[in-house]
Design an enzyme around this catalytic site. Sequence first.
Site, PDB file in Angstrom:
ATOM      1  N   ASP A   5       0.613  -0.948   0.121  1.00  0.00           N
ATOM      2  CA  ASP A   5       0.315   0.513   0.207  1.00  0.00           C
ATOM      3  C   ASP A   5       0.764   1.338   0.109  1.00  0.00           C
ATOM      4  O   ASP A   5       1.499   1.420   0.894  1.00  0.00           O
ATOM      5  CB  ASP A   5      -0.868   0.038   0.630  1.00  0.00           C
ATOM      6  CG  ASP A   5      -1.878   0.697   1.113  1.00  0.00           C
ATOM      7  OD1 ASP A   5      -1.950   1.852   0.344  1.00  0.00           O
ATOM      8  OD2 ASP A   5      -2.760   0.903   1.654  1.00  0.00           O
ATOM      9  N   ASP A   6       0.953   2.225  -1.403  1.00  0.00           N
ATOM     10  CA  ASP A   6       1.534   3.266  -0.840  1.00  0.00           C
ATOM     11  C   ASP A   6       3.037   2.782  -0.749  1.00  0.00           C
ATOM     12  O   ASP A   6       3.569   3.980  -0.712  1.00  0.00           O
ATOM     13  CB  ASP A   6       0.775   4.774  -0.271  1.00  0.00           C
ATOM     14  CG  ASP A   6      -0.257   5.337   0.005  1.00  0.00           C
ATOM     15  OD1 ASP A   6      -0.877   4.638  -0.996  1.00  0.00           O
ATOM     16  OD2 ASP A   6      -0.278   5.766   0.390  1.00  0.00           O
ATOM     17  N   CYS A  58      -5.354   4.093  -4.465  1.00  0.00           N
ATOM     18  CA  CYS A  58      -5.915   2.925  -4.032  1.00  0.00           C
ATOM     19  C   CYS A  58      -6.954   1.683  -4.830  1.00  0.00           C
ATOM     20  O   CYS A  58      -7.164   0.892  -5.168  1.00  0.00           O
ATOM     21  CB  CYS A  58      -5.461   2.916  -2.548  1.00  0.00           C
ATOM     22  SG  CYS A  58      -6.415   4.018  -1.611  1.00  0.00           S
ATOM     23  N   LYS A  67      -6.020  -5.922   4.317  1.00  0.00           N
ATOM     24  CA  LYS A  67      -6.953  -4.158   3.439  1.00  0.00           C
ATOM     25  C   LYS A  67      -8.081  -5.017   2.424  1.00  0.00           C
ATOM     26  O   LYS A  67      -7.362  -5.580   1.333  1.00  0.00           O
ATOM     27  CB  LYS A  67      -6.491  -3.562   2.977  1.00  0.00           C
ATOM     28  CG  LYS A  67      -6.727  -2.161   2.612  1.00  0.00           C
ATOM     29  CD  LYS A  67      -6.057  -0.644   2.227  1.00  0.00           C
ATOM     30  CE  LYS A  67      -6.301   0.248   1.948  1.00  0.00           C
ATOM     31  NZ  LYS A  67      -5.079   1.086   1.437  1.00  0.00           N
ATOM     32  N   HIS A  93     -11.839  -2.126   1.618  1.00  0.00           N
ATOM     33  CA  HIS A  93     -11.159  -1.087   0.464  1.00  0.00           C
ATOM     34  C   HIS A  93     -12.008  -0.979  -0.575  1.00  0.00           C
ATOM     35  O   HIS A  93     -11.590  -0.466  -1.398  1.00  0.00           O
ATOM     36  CB  HIS A  93      -9.420  -0.334  -0.107  1.00  0.00           C
ATOM     37  CG  HIS A  93     -10.308   1.222   0.054  1.00  0.00           C
ATOM     38  ND1 HIS A  93      -9.475   1.749   0.145  1.00  0.00           N
ATOM     39  CD2 HIS A  93     -11.094   1.748   0.733  1.00  0.00           C
ATOM     40  CE1 HIS A  93      -9.147   3.144   0.026  1.00  0.00           C
ATOM     41  NE2 HIS A  93     -10.784   3.036   0.903  1.00  0.00           N
ATOM     42  N   HIS A 145       1.213   2.281   4.168  1.00  0.00           N
ATOM     43  CA  HIS A 145      -0.004   3.385   4.556  1.00  0.00           C
ATOM     44  C   HIS A 145       0.245   4.131   5.408  1.00  0.00           C
ATOM     45  O   HIS A 145       0.913   3.531   6.272  1.00  0.00           O
ATOM     46  CB  HIS A 145      -0.625   2.926   3.969  1.00  0.00           C
ATOM     47  CG  HIS A 145      -2.381   4.107   3.924  1.00  0.00           C
ATOM     48  ND1 HIS A 145      -2.785   4.944   4.554  1.00  0.00           N
ATOM     49  CD2 HIS A 145      -2.658   3.470   2.526  1.00  0.00           C
ATOM     50  CE1 HIS A 145      -3.367   5.797   4.064  1.00  0.00           C
ATOM     51  NE2 HIS A 145      -3.816   4.966   2.651  1.00  0.00           N
ATOM     52  N   ASP A 178       0.278  -0.769  -5.478  1.00  0.00           N
ATOM     53  CA  ASP A 178      -0.614   0.167  -5.808  1.00  0.00           C
ATOM     54  C   ASP A 178      -0.789   0.875  -5.832  1.00  0.00           C
ATOM     55  O   ASP A 178      -1.901   1.370  -7.085  1.00  0.00           O
ATOM     56  CB  ASP A 178      -2.504  -0.705  -4.508  1.00  0.00           C
ATOM     57  CG  ASP A 178      -2.577   0.445  -3.792  1.00  0.00           C
ATOM     58  OD1 ASP A 178      -0.629   1.400  -3.315  1.00  0.00           O
ATOM     59  OD2 ASP A 178      -3.209   0.867  -2.940  1.00  0.00           O
ATOM     60  N   ASN A 179      -0.110   1.887  -5.770  1.00  0.00           N
ATOM     61  CA  ASN A 179      -0.172   2.886  -6.144  1.00  0.00           C
ATOM     62  C   ASN A 179       1.367   3.909  -6.043  1.00  0.00           C
ATOM     63  O   ASN A 179       2.029   3.352  -4.966  1.00  0.00           O
ATOM     64  CB  ASN A 179      -1.385   3.773  -6.615  1.00  0.00           C
ATOM     65  CG  ASN A 179      -2.075   4.120  -4.826  1.00  0.00           C
ATOM     66  OD1 ASN A 179      -2.474   3.295  -3.822  1.00  0.00           O
ATOM     67  ND2 ASN A 179      -0.630   4.981  -3.886  1.00  0.00           N
TER      68      ASN A 179
END
Length: 489
Positions: free
Chosen positions: A34-35, A72, A126, A128, A216, A274-275
């Site tokens: 994540d991130d 995300c 996660k 989301h 994150h 994810d990004n």
Amino acid sequence: MNLFGSWFGLLFISFCFHQSLGSDQPNIIVLLADDLGFNDIGYHNPDILTPNLDQLAKNGIILEQSYVQPICTPSRASLMTGMYAYKIGRQGTPIPHKQPTGLTLDRKLMSDYLHEQGYATHIVGKWHLGFCNESFLPTSRGFDSHYGYWGGSQDYYTKSYRHGYDFRDDLQLDLSANNTFSEDLYEARVANLIRDHASNSPDQPFFLYMSHQATHTPLNPPKMYEDLYPNIKDDARRKFSATATAMDEKIGSLVQTLKENSMYDNTVIVFIGDNGGNPVVGGGGNNWPLRGMKGTVYEGGVRTPSFIHYPRLNRTGVISNQMFHVSDWVPTFLHLAGASDQFIAEQNFSGINQWRMFEDSDSEELRTEIVINLDDDKGTTFGALRQGRYKYIKNPGLWVGWIPVPDSGIAEEFDSVKEVDNKFLVDIIHLYDIVDDPEERNDIKDLLPHIVDEMDKRMEELKVDMVYADNVPEVEGGLVNGLWETAQC
């Protein structure tokens, strides 16, 4: 005679069916960070300590042209459905806790498809992708189990977001998770899932979607990891780096557990960010030398670390520069699971089966186009499109430059910015040659106006299939007695 023949035929068909669902199907594990930005993994930046990920990548295929969505929820939606986010109305903002919507129920998910192919299916971490109704939850979308949280963010220890607790074991509230570092919890649960599967269902293929909370915000890693970075003065960057190392350690533990339970040799492991990384407001991530950040369509927002590792691959130690999109994983996994080419084609995925590229270094590039993002606001088109070497950006929104690592001492040759410019730009277009200019420094729209015209026309054609972003207003509800609950929609 005829009765025997019929019986034998049925037996043979049954045998073939079970054979198709048996040991020839590889286990599949998707590791989603994540991130995590382009510059946030050891094989891109040796200052980040990720030895387990580096080893997996070194003995696999690194996907240097792997694209995701700018943020995300859209990336996760594309990963799970095999569709471009703009085709399913998920190209907009991440789903907030009080938004009464979720990932479209009109499409099957990766978990549904693999479950139909005989896989045990699990998600840890996660989600989301919406929780306003039970129909949007993982265990209603093809997963046998879910251990983790429904929303987009929470404290690593208290499992709280905006005064609401969010941690479940399947649908059951799990208060025992409180005050334990989430990545430690995930490590333990993953180990149990693997051991239980090896003991009780060794002939059934295994699918795990390990959706990490790391890296994150809010960053709060155990001190033992932060102590590994005494030379990083910037607090956010030090905490981020420590959190990345913690995640890497858990991934190393996962791989070791696979080996101890004789599952490693037949397991495909895929790693994806994810990004892009978030380098501002305490995010600590970094995408250097790429331009941009999380939430933007520049390369730093949509091109992230990714690789595939599979001990049975003929090609290892390879860096691939062929274009790959996050939507490609569903059809690729379906191929591995034994689905026919005809069945895959009938699903009308945006993604394509890329397995031939993994097996054959001489295979021609399977992708010639990637829709990086596409949206519309009152008739104004926003988005980015890559065709071969060229990338066309239309109305990029926030202007973001090139953000170096804090205290790196990098002396740049070009103008850049260290903070996001809050001016929202409209009627702006860019054209870049990503092969020669991966950092998007040199806008060539005036040199190649015919390419601009062709790609702009193509973008408008693509809008015919666009589903308008499902950015419905938030509602009251969801937070009940300090707990995030369903039943908002």
